[in-house]
Scaffold this active site. Structure first.
Site, PDB file in Angstrom:
ATOM      1  N   HIS A  11       0.812  -1.219   0.000  1.00 34.11           N
ATOM      2  CA  HIS A  11       0.000   0.000   0.000  1.00 34.11           C
ATOM      3  C   HIS A  11       0.847   1.272   0.000  1.00 34.11           C
ATOM      4  O   HIS A  11       0.361   2.341   0.370  1.00 34.11           O
ATOM      5  CB  HIS A  11      -0.975  -0.021   1.180  1.00 34.11           C
ATOM      6  N   CYS A  67       4.638  12.859  -7.538  1.00 35.74           N
ATOM      7  CA  CYS A  67       4.120  14.034  -8.253  1.00 35.74           C
ATOM      8  C   CYS A  67       2.792  13.660  -8.918  1.00 35.74           C
ATOM      9  O   CYS A  67       2.713  12.654  -9.631  1.00 35.74           O
ATOM     10  CB  CYS A  67       5.128  14.520  -9.290  1.00 35.74           C
ATOM     11  N   CYS A 118       4.647  20.692  -6.357  1.00 35.69           N
ATOM     12  CA  CYS A 118       5.915  20.371  -7.015  1.00 35.69           C
ATOM     13  C   CYS A 118       5.983  20.999  -8.401  1.00 35.69           C
ATOM     14  O   CYS A 118       6.893  20.752  -9.172  1.00 35.69           O
ATOM     15  CB  CYS A 118       6.145  18.861  -7.059  1.00 35.69           C
ATOM     16  N   GLY A 141      -1.605  -9.487  12.265  1.00 30.76           N
ATOM     17  CA  GLY A 141      -2.180  -8.177  12.541  1.00 30.76           C
ATOM     18  C   GLY A 141      -2.931  -7.520  11.411  1.00 30.76           C
ATOM     19  O   GLY A 141      -2.861  -6.308  11.241  1.00 30.76           O
ATOM     20  N   THR A 142      -3.652  -8.339  10.635  1.00 28.52           N
ATOM     21  CA  THR A 142      -4.511  -7.724   9.610  1.00 28.52           C
ATOM     22  C   THR A 142      -5.934  -8.246   9.745  1.00 28.52           C
ATOM     23  O   THR A 142      -6.150  -9.425  10.033  1.00 28.52           O
ATOM     24  CB  THR A 142      -3.985  -7.974   8.175  1.00 28.52           C
ATOM     25  N   PRO A 148      -5.098 -11.185  17.808  1.00 26.17           N
ATOM     26  CA  PRO A 148      -5.903 -11.430  19.018  1.00 26.17           C
ATOM     27  C   PRO A 148      -7.366 -11.736  18.670  1.00 26.17           C
ATOM     28  O   PRO A 148      -8.080 -12.330  19.465  1.00 26.17           O
ATOM     29  CB  PRO A 148      -5.787 -10.138  19.823  1.00 26.17           C
ATOM     30  N   GLU A 149      -7.791 -11.301  17.485  1.00 28.26           N
ATOM     31  CA  GLU A 149      -9.197 -11.507  17.103  1.00 28.26           C
ATOM     32  C   GLU A 149      -9.323 -12.377  15.866  1.00 28.26           C
ATOM     33  O   GLU A 149      -8.428 -12.409  15.028  1.00 28.26           O
ATOM     34  CB  GLU A 149      -9.853 -10.149  16.824  1.00 28.26           C
ATOM     35  N   ALA A 204       1.167  -9.641  18.395  1.00 25.70           N
ATOM     36  CA  ALA A 204       2.238 -10.004  17.473  1.00 25.70           C
ATOM     37  C   ALA A 204       3.550 -10.261  18.217  1.00 25.70           C
ATOM     38  O   ALA A 204       4.235 -11.258  17.960  1.00 25.70           O
ATOM     39  CB  ALA A 204       2.425  -8.873  16.462  1.00 25.70           C
TER      40      ALA A 204
HETATM   41  N1  APR Z   1      -1.014  -7.904  17.434  1.00 23.24           N
HETATM   42  C1  APR Z   1      -1.553  -8.464  16.306  1.00 23.24           C
HETATM   43  N2  APR Z   1      -2.711  -8.045  15.765  1.00 23.24           N
HETATM   44  C2  APR Z   1      -3.368  -7.041  16.353  1.00 23.24           C
HETATM   45  C3  APR Z   1      -2.888  -6.408  17.525  1.00 23.24           C
HETATM   46  C4  APR Z   1      -1.648  -6.871  18.059  1.00 23.24           C
HETATM   47  N3  APR Z   1      -1.108  -6.346  19.173  1.00 23.24           N
HETATM   48  N4  APR Z   1      -3.769  -5.438  17.877  1.00 23.24           N
HETATM   49  C5  APR Z   1      -4.758  -5.460  16.959  1.00 23.24           C
HETATM   50  N5  APR Z   1      -4.525  -6.424  16.039  1.00 23.24           N
HETATM   51  C6  APR Z   1      -5.325  -6.782  14.853  1.00 23.24           C
HETATM   52  C7  APR Z   1      -6.811  -6.471  14.958  1.00 23.24           C
HETATM   53  O1  APR Z   1      -7.504  -7.533  15.628  1.00 23.24           O
HETATM   54  C8  APR Z   1      -7.212  -6.344  13.490  1.00 23.24           C
HETATM   55  O2  APR Z   1      -7.623  -7.606  12.975  1.00 23.24           O
HETATM   56  O3  APR Z   1      -4.890  -5.992  13.777  1.00 23.24           O
HETATM   57  C9  APR Z   1      -5.921  -5.921  12.793  1.00 23.24           C
HETATM   58  C10 APR Z   1      -5.931  -4.515  12.198  1.00 23.24           C
HETATM   59  O4  APR Z   1      -6.887  -4.442  11.192  1.00 23.24           O
HETATM   60  P1  APR Z   1      -7.067  -3.124  10.302  1.00 23.24           P
HETATM   61  O5  APR Z   1      -7.167  -1.928  11.167  1.00 23.24           O
HETATM   62  O6  APR Z   1      -8.191  -3.360   9.369  1.00 23.24           O
HETATM   63  O7  APR Z   1      -5.662  -3.008   9.518  1.00 23.24           O
HETATM   64  P2  APR Z   1      -5.222  -3.721   8.162  1.00 23.24           P
HETATM   65  O8  APR Z   1      -5.787  -5.082   8.039  1.00 23.24           O
HETATM   66  O9  APR Z   1      -3.748  -3.575   8.098  1.00 23.24           O
HETATM   67  O10 APR Z   1      -5.896  -2.787   7.079  1.00 23.24           O
HETATM   68  C11 APR Z   1      -5.708  -3.066   5.732  1.00 23.24           C
HETATM   69  O11 APR Z   1      -6.901  -1.094   5.114  1.00 23.24           O
HETATM   70  O12 APR Z   1      -7.466   1.166   5.266  1.00 23.24           O
HETATM   71  C12 APR Z   1      -6.675   0.234   4.633  1.00 23.24           C
HETATM   72  O13 APR Z   1      -4.726   0.742   3.454  1.00 23.24           O
HETATM   73  C13 APR Z   1      -5.183   0.509   4.757  1.00 23.24           C
HETATM   74  O14 APR Z   1      -3.356  -1.085   4.731  1.00 23.24           O
HETATM   75  C14 APR Z   1      -4.626  -0.781   5.321  1.00 23.24           C
HETATM   76  C15 APR Z   1      -5.694  -1.795   4.933  1.00 23.24           C
END
Ligand code: APR
Length: 228
Positions: free
Chosen positions: A108, A116, A135, A174-175, A201-202, A218
């Site tokens: 991303h 630019c 720019c 963590g996504t 965690p979820e 993480a």
């Molecule tokens: N360790 C691991 N995971 C964690 C922790 C932790 N300490 N704390 C929270 N999380 C998890 C949450 O449970 C959640 O599932 O991290 C995740 C974050 O999710 P999002 O906020 O949706 O982030 P992400 O998946 O990276 O988002 C994807 O969305 O808005 C766009 O471009 C942006 O790259 C981003 C994309």
């Protein structure tokens, strides 16, 4: 872990939570406070670049004040020991690199690069706030970030696909796995025969795909998997 030769770390905003950077979704998430349609899409930038830059200047300031956490450092150390390790991140914060990781595939983009709006020229820039937002006479620097509605860069996707094709362990950390095409990466690793683990965690919409799910932060999970 020693059995695996080609590890892919696939990371999202949850990885940087322990550095103090909020996630995008869920409680305290960035998109709870800011409507992405006003701050994180090309249409918003075209209609009010100053407002969009104000949001990104604030984000740059906040991220600059944060440091990589143990999870970033463990990942960088695993890669240092085995250079075949690949890091594919959705994060724009640059914390993998600040922890010492190399060749990070930033799906991303990065908040530390400017592009630019007319020529597409890209430059690294760490100024906070960014002093010169224009720019050219009619062109603006925009953050080199994949905003909502933008396409991912083809060369970046290809690099990620190559790593997924050869990986034997895929760690999804963590996504929330709701943003595509990034969220398709775990399935591609599975199709190529990799062992897969989710660290979060979820539960996520794709948790059922993984061989194993570790419901913890993480840094805790990685410290157990890669001791010393
Ligand atoms: N360790 C691991 N995971 C964690 C922790 C932790 N300490 N704390 C929270 N999380 C998890 C949450 O449970 C959640 O599932 O991290 C995740 C974050 O999710 P999002 O906020 O949706 O982030 P992400 O998946 O990276 O988002 C994807 O969305 O808005 C766009 O471009 C942006 O790259 C981003 C994309």
């Amino acid at each position: 872990m020693k059995e695996f030769q080609n590890i892919v770390f696939f990371t999202g905003a949850g990885l940087s939570v322990e550095s103090g950077i909020p996630t995008y979704r869920g409680q305290g998430g960035i998109w709870e406070d800011y409507n992405y349609q006003e701050y994180a899409c090309q249409e918003a930038f075209a209609s009010d670049p100053e407002k969009v830059w104000d949001f990104h200047d604030k984000r740059r300031a906040m991220i600059k004040s944060c440091d990589p956490n143990p999870a970033h450092r463990i990942i960088a150390e695993v890669q240092r020991r085995n250079p075949q390790t690949t890091i594919i991140t959705q994060n724009i914060d640059g914390l993998h690199q600040r922890a010492g990781a190399r060749n990070v595939i930033e799906l991303h983009g990065s908040i530390w690069r400017l592009r630019c709006s007319e020529s597409g020229v890209v430059e690294e820039n760490f100024e906070v706030p960014l002093a010169q937002k224009r720019c050219g006479q009619s062109s603006w620097w925009r953050p080199d970030i994949v905003w909502f509605g933008d396409s991912l860069r083809e060369d970046t996707i290809n690099l990620a696909l190559k790593a997924l094709q050869r990986c034997d362990l895929f760690l999804c950390i963590g996504t929330s796995a709701v943003v595509y095409p990034a969220a398709r990466m775990p399935q591609i690793a599975i199709d190529n025969g990799a062992e897969t683990i989710e660290i979060n965690p979820e539960e996520t919409p794709i948790s059922a795909l993984f061989n194993r799910c570790i419901r913890s932060s993480a840094s805790l999970a990685l410290a157990e998997m890669f001791p010393g």
